[in-house]
Design a protein around this motif. Sequence first.
Motif, PDB file in Angstrom:
ATOM      1  N   THR A   1      10.299  -9.353  -5.196  1.00 51.88           N
ATOM      2  CA  THR A   1       9.852  -8.000  -5.524  1.00 51.88           C
ATOM      3  C   THR A   1      10.358  -6.981  -4.510  1.00 51.88           C
ATOM      4  OG1 THR A   1       7.863  -8.859  -6.583  1.00 51.88           O
ATOM      5  CG2 THR A   1       7.802  -6.549  -5.910  1.00 51.88           C
ATOM      6  N   ILE A   2      10.392  -7.371  -3.260  1.00 51.03           N
ATOM      7  CA  ILE A   2      10.791  -6.429  -2.204  1.00 51.03           C
ATOM      8  C   ILE A   2      12.267  -6.539  -1.841  1.00 51.03           C
ATOM      9  CG2 ILE A   2       8.472  -6.247  -1.276  1.00 51.03           C
ATOM     10  CD1 ILE A   2       9.234  -8.191   0.918  1.00 51.03           C
ATOM     11  N   ALA A   3      12.992  -7.336  -2.598  1.00 50.47           N
ATOM     12  CA  ALA A   3      14.426  -7.504  -2.342  1.00 50.47           C
ATOM     13  C   ALA A   3      15.180  -6.212  -2.634  1.00 50.47           C
ATOM     14  CB  ALA A   3      14.977  -8.638  -3.207  1.00 50.47           C
ATOM     15  N   PRO A   4      16.365  -6.058  -2.018  1.00 48.37           N
ATOM     16  CA  PRO A   4      17.178  -4.865  -2.304  1.00 48.37           C
ATOM     17  C   PRO A   4      17.400  -4.716  -3.807  1.00 48.37           C
ATOM     18  CG  PRO A   4      18.156  -6.153  -0.540  1.00 48.37           C
ATOM     19  CD  PRO A   4      17.011  -6.964  -1.093  1.00 48.37           C
TER      20      PRO A   4
ATOM     21  N   LEU B   1      -0.897  -8.576  -8.926  1.00 45.40           N
ATOM     22  CA  LEU B   1      -1.389  -7.292  -8.434  1.00 45.40           C
ATOM     23  C   LEU B   1      -0.545  -6.808  -7.252  1.00 45.40           C
ATOM     24  CD1 LEU B   1      -3.480  -5.057  -8.714  1.00 45.40           C
ATOM     25  CD2 LEU B   1      -5.002  -6.402  -7.236  1.00 45.40           C
ATOM     26  N   GLY B   2      -0.141  -7.728  -6.392  1.00 48.27           N
ATOM     27  CA  GLY B   2       0.701  -7.368  -5.257  1.00 48.27           C
ATOM     28  C   GLY B   2       2.052  -6.833  -5.687  1.00 48.27           C
ATOM     29  N   GLU B   3       2.631  -7.444  -6.698  1.00 48.29           N
ATOM     30  CA  GLU B   3       3.911  -6.949  -7.224  1.00 48.29           C
ATOM     31  C   GLU B   3       3.753  -5.513  -7.729  1.00 48.29           C
ATOM     32  OE1 GLU B   3       5.960 -11.076  -8.848  1.00 48.29           O
ATOM     33  OE2 GLU B   3       4.376 -10.128 -10.035  1.00 48.29           O
ATOM     34  N   THR B   4       2.666  -5.261  -8.429  1.00 45.43           N
ATOM     35  CA  THR B   4       2.408  -3.916  -8.940  1.00 45.43           C
ATOM     36  C   THR B   4       2.270  -2.920  -7.787  1.00 45.43           C
ATOM     37  OG1 THR B   4       1.300  -4.804 -10.892  1.00 45.43           O
ATOM     38  CG2 THR B   4       0.810  -2.519 -10.319  1.00 45.43           C
ATOM     39  N   ALA B   5       1.509  -3.285  -6.778  1.00 39.21           N
ATOM     40  CA  ALA B   5       1.303  -2.392  -5.633  1.00 39.21           C
ATOM     41  C   ALA B   5       2.615  -2.100  -4.915  1.00 39.21           C
ATOM     42  CB  ALA B   5       0.299  -3.013  -4.665  1.00 39.21           C
ATOM     43  N   LEU B   6       3.398  -3.124  -4.665  1.00 39.34           N
ATOM     44  CA  LEU B   6       4.644  -2.948  -3.910  1.00 39.34           C
ATOM     45  C   LEU B   6       5.699  -2.201  -4.719  1.00 39.34           C
ATOM     46  CD1 LEU B   6       4.712  -6.413  -2.157  1.00 39.34           C
ATOM     47  CD2 LEU B   6       4.256  -4.178  -1.097  1.00 39.34           C
ATOM     48  N   ARG B   7       5.679  -2.353  -6.018  1.00 31.79           N
ATOM     49  CA  ARG B   7       6.619  -1.591  -6.848  1.00 31.79           C
ATOM     50  C   ARG B   7       6.251  -0.110  -6.881  1.00 31.79           C
ATOM     51  NH1 ARG B   7       6.843  -6.365 -10.894  1.00 31.79           N
ATOM     52  NH2 ARG B   7       8.714  -7.419 -10.158  1.00 31.79           N
TER      53      ARG B   7
ATOM     54  N   VAL C   1      11.563  -7.564   5.855  1.00 31.72           N
ATOM     55  CA  VAL C   1      10.141  -7.695   6.073  1.00 31.72           C
ATOM     56  C   VAL C   1       9.952  -8.779   7.104  1.00 31.72           C
ATOM     57  CG1 VAL C   1       7.917  -8.306   5.062  1.00 31.72           C
ATOM     58  CG2 VAL C   1       9.565  -7.003   3.732  1.00 31.72           C
ATOM     59  N   ASP C   2       9.300  -8.452   8.193  1.00 25.55           N
ATOM     60  CA  ASP C   2       9.029  -9.430   9.243  1.00 25.55           C
ATOM     61  C   ASP C   2       7.817 -10.229   8.834  1.00 25.55           C
ATOM     62  OD1 ASP C   2       8.640 -10.910  11.506  1.00 25.55           O
ATOM     63  OD2 ASP C   2       8.004  -9.210  12.741  1.00 25.55           O
TER      64      ASP C   2
END
Length: 129
Positions: free
Chosen positions: A114-117, A72-78, A125-126
């Motif tokens: 998921t949040i990688a360039p 679910l987090g991957e979906t949200a961040l995408r 991301v800190d």
Amino acid sequence: YEKAADQEPSDTWPVWPAINNIGLVNYEQGNVASAIDKWQAAIAIDPEAAEPKLAVAVALYTQGEQDRGLTLGETALRSDERYADLEFLKENLWGERLMSDTQKFLANPRIQATIAPGNNAPVQVDVTP
């Protein structure tokens, strides 16, 4: 928030943010089940809203449902990479308890990938506590 959540949605004011914020308060008070219920209600109103999806993801992950939470987090961040930014979350009223849990969540290798360039998310991301 309760009063705002009781209003009918309109073109200018969606109700889901008020319901989402009730979830944020519940989480900070330690009532995770109620927080998840509110966030799921917010998602039902606006299935595209990334904030309640990420909040549910973090809560599930923290409760030991890591795979469900990560998915679910991957979906949200995408759908909205701003939610990988801790400062953005603070601006959106995420409290200390949820921020701490979110930092751990964002440090997970799957979420880092998921949040990688190149994945439409911020480069940095800190994740320090």
